[in-house]
Design a protein around this motif. Sequence first.
Motif, PDB file in Angstrom:
ATOM      1  N   ILE A 167       0.832  -1.198   0.000  1.00 57.68           N
ATOM      2  CA  ILE A 167       0.000   0.000   0.000  1.00 57.68           C
ATOM      3  C   ILE A 167       0.872   1.256   0.000  1.00 57.68           C
ATOM      4  N   LEU A 168       0.265   2.336  -0.445  1.00 58.38           N
ATOM      5  CA  LEU A 168       0.851   3.659  -0.291  1.00 58.38           C
ATOM      6  C   LEU A 168       0.106   4.336   0.860  1.00 58.38           C
ATOM      7  N   PRO A 169       0.706   4.453   2.037  1.00 51.65           N
ATOM      8  CA  PRO A 169       0.005   5.038   3.184  1.00 51.65           C
ATOM      9  C   PRO A 169      -0.132   6.543   3.022  1.00 51.65           C
ATOM     10  N   LEU A 170      -1.356   7.032   3.169  1.00 50.47           N
ATOM     11  CA  LEU A 170      -1.638   8.450   2.930  1.00 50.47           C
ATOM     12  C   LEU A 170      -1.884   9.232   4.214  1.00 50.47           C
ATOM     13  N   SER A 171      -2.599   8.620   5.157  1.00 51.51           N
ATOM     14  CA  SER A 171      -2.948   9.350   6.375  1.00 51.51           C
ATOM     15  C   SER A 171      -3.454   8.373   7.428  1.00 51.51           C
ATOM     16  N   LEU A 172      -3.239   8.725   8.692  1.00 44.95           N
ATOM     17  CA  LEU A 172      -3.815   7.970   9.809  1.00 44.95           C
ATOM     18  C   LEU A 172      -5.035   8.719  10.308  1.00 44.95           C
ATOM     19  N   VAL A 173      -6.151   8.000  10.435  1.00 45.72           N
ATOM     20  CA  VAL A 173      -7.394   8.602  10.897  1.00 45.72           C
ATOM     21  C   VAL A 173      -7.773   7.957  12.227  1.00 45.72           C
ATOM     22  N   TYR A 174      -7.959   8.796  13.251  1.00 47.43           N
ATOM     23  CA  TYR A 174      -8.319   8.316  14.582  1.00 47.43           C
ATOM     24  C   TYR A 174      -9.838   8.330  14.701  1.00 47.43           C
ATOM     25  N   ASN A 175     -10.449   7.153  14.505  1.00 45.12           N
ATOM     26  CA  ASN A 175     -11.896   7.027  14.531  1.00 45.12           C
ATOM     27  C   ASN A 175     -12.390   6.803  15.958  1.00 45.12           C
ATOM     28  N   GLU A 176     -13.655   6.469  16.082  1.00 40.73           N
ATOM     29  CA  GLU A 176     -14.261   6.298  17.402  1.00 40.73           C
ATOM     30  C   GLU A 176     -13.604   5.168  18.189  1.00 40.73           C
ATOM     31  N   ASP A 177     -13.325   4.040  17.512  1.00 43.41           N
ATOM     32  CA  ASP A 177     -12.809   2.887  18.257  1.00 43.41           C
ATOM     33  C   ASP A 177     -11.533   2.287  17.666  1.00 43.41           C
ATOM     34  N   CYS A 178     -11.003   2.875  16.620  1.00 43.53           N
ATOM     35  CA  CYS A 178      -9.796   2.316  16.019  1.00 43.53           C
ATOM     36  C   CYS A 178      -9.049   3.385  15.237  1.00 43.53           C
ATOM     37  N   VAL A 179      -7.801   3.069  14.905  1.00 42.92           N
ATOM     38  CA  VAL A 179      -7.003   3.936  14.041  1.00 42.92           C
ATOM     39  C   VAL A 179      -6.964   3.289  12.659  1.00 42.92           C
ATOM     40  N   VAL A 181      -5.707   3.498   8.531  1.00 44.09           N
ATOM     41  CA  VAL A 181      -4.780   4.117   7.591  1.00 44.09           C
ATOM     42  C   VAL A 181      -5.475   4.226   6.232  1.00 44.09           C
ATOM     43  N   LEU A 182      -5.602   5.448   5.748  1.00 45.01           N
ATOM     44  CA  LEU A 182      -6.134   5.682   4.403  1.00 45.01           C
ATOM     45  C   LEU A 182      -5.006   5.428   3.419  1.00 45.01           C
ATOM     46  N   SER A 183      -5.270   4.617   2.401  1.00 42.72           N
ATOM     47  CA  SER A 183      -4.188   4.121   1.552  1.00 42.72           C
ATOM     48  C   SER A 183      -4.613   4.015   0.099  1.00 42.72           C
ATOM     49  N   TRP A 184      -3.587   3.880  -0.736  1.00 45.55           N
ATOM     50  CA  TRP A 184      -3.765   3.485  -2.126  1.00 45.55           C
ATOM     51  C   TRP A 184      -3.284   2.046  -2.239  1.00 45.55           C
ATOM     52  N   SER A 185      -4.176   1.142  -2.662  1.00 47.63           N
ATOM     53  CA  SER A 185      -3.810  -0.259  -2.795  1.00 47.63           C
ATOM     54  C   SER A 185      -3.088  -0.477  -4.125  1.00 47.63           C
ATOM     55  N   ARG A 210       6.683   9.872  -3.612  1.00 43.50           N
ATOM     56  CA  ARG A 210       6.725  11.336  -3.516  1.00 43.50           C
ATOM     57  C   ARG A 210       6.761  11.937  -4.913  1.00 43.50           C
ATOM     58  N   PRO A 211       6.030  12.996  -5.188  1.00 45.73           N
ATOM     59  CA  PRO A 211       5.230  13.821  -4.274  1.00 45.73           C
ATOM     60  C   PRO A 211       3.734  13.583  -4.422  1.00 45.73           C
ATOM     61  N   ARG A 212       3.296  12.339  -4.509  1.00 46.53           N
ATOM     62  CA  ARG A 212       1.900  12.053  -4.833  1.00 46.53           C
ATOM     63  C   ARG A 212       0.979  12.011  -3.613  1.00 46.53           C
ATOM     64  N   ARG A 213       1.529  11.930  -2.401  1.00 47.68           N
ATOM     65  CA  ARG A 213       0.693  11.674  -1.235  1.00 47.68           C
ATOM     66  C   ARG A 213      -0.400  12.726  -1.052  1.00 47.68           C
ATOM     67  N   VAL A 214      -0.035  13.999  -1.096  1.00 46.45           N
ATOM     68  CA  VAL A 214      -1.009  15.057  -0.838  1.00 46.45           C
ATOM     69  C   VAL A 214      -2.130  15.036  -1.869  1.00 46.45           C
ATOM     70  N   ALA A 215      -1.779  14.868  -3.146  1.00 54.00           N
ATOM     71  CA  ALA A 215      -2.794  14.849  -4.197  1.00 54.00           C
ATOM     72  C   ALA A 215      -3.697  13.621  -4.064  1.00 54.00           C
ATOM     73  N   LEU A 216      -3.098  12.461  -3.786  1.00 52.33           N
ATOM     74  CA  LEU A 216      -3.896  11.248  -3.605  1.00 52.33           C
ATOM     75  C   LEU A 216      -4.835  11.380  -2.414  1.00 52.33           C
ATOM     76  N   LEU A 217      -4.318  11.911  -1.312  1.00 55.98           N
ATOM     77  CA  LEU A 217      -5.143  12.063  -0.121  1.00 55.98           C
ATOM     78  C   LEU A 217      -6.294  13.028  -0.369  1.00 55.98           C
ATOM     79  N   ARG A 218      -6.020  14.114  -1.070  1.00 57.15           N
ATOM     80  CA  ARG A 218      -7.079  15.081  -1.371  1.00 57.15           C
ATOM     81  C   ARG A 218      -8.189  14.414  -2.190  1.00 57.15           C
TER      82      ARG A 218
END
Length: 236
Positions: A167-179, A181-185, A210-218
């Motif tokens: 995966i390409l890890p984009l961001s960690l999201v802290y949800n109600e009961d778990c963390v 990782v938003l990713s590109w498979s 790099r430098p695709r993370r910000v654009a992919l996450l958006r």
Amino acid sequence: MPRADRLLRLLQLIRVMAPPITAARLADETGVSVRALYRDIDALRAAGARIEGQRGYGFKLIEDPSLPPQSLDRDEIEALALGLAEVGSWGDPMLAKAAASVLSKVAATLSDERGRQLIHVIARVFQPTPRYASDMDLSPLRNACWQEVAVKISYLDQKNHESEREILPLSLVYNEDCVTVLSWSCLREDFRMFRTDRITALRSTDRSFRPRRVALLRTYLEQLQGQLSGQMARRK
């Protein structure tokens, strides 16, 4: 508004506004003409503020140790202390340590009265057990996001079947009961979410995206927002 107050407001706007911070936007926020805005920018620079940018391209404040710290009112102090306390309750040792460090550094820059208010805030966080109970150290995953490198993970699905994913890890999201990782498979060539408490192993590939993370996450966040809006519309 007195010019001194306007200059302080302008400095704060450049600190907090989302880019591009154009002269037109700043002039509209401060209630002056664009020409007067440029004069105010020059006055701030003359006073020591390091403001990068030029006409037509927007502005950016470069923080400088020679500048006085921002003053915080009581509500801002309350919000800061509460947010850092919440981070400390998550169960991530690295972030808990960082939150405590931020609190002490901010307290050291405040006046005696504001410093006491920061230490003795009214709002508190009560979390008897860590919010995110996971044996996984999130530091390698967090570092992979910052470094923008692909990782290989061993992952347990809902049926407890384990598989290998790249995966390409984009961001960690802290949800109600778990963390999560938003990713590109890399296999599916699409966006995917993975619960970190189901990741049993992780290995960096050193393959940079790099430098695709910000654009992919958006793009991913826009898709998620669109899905959420669609679900809300169907419920009406």
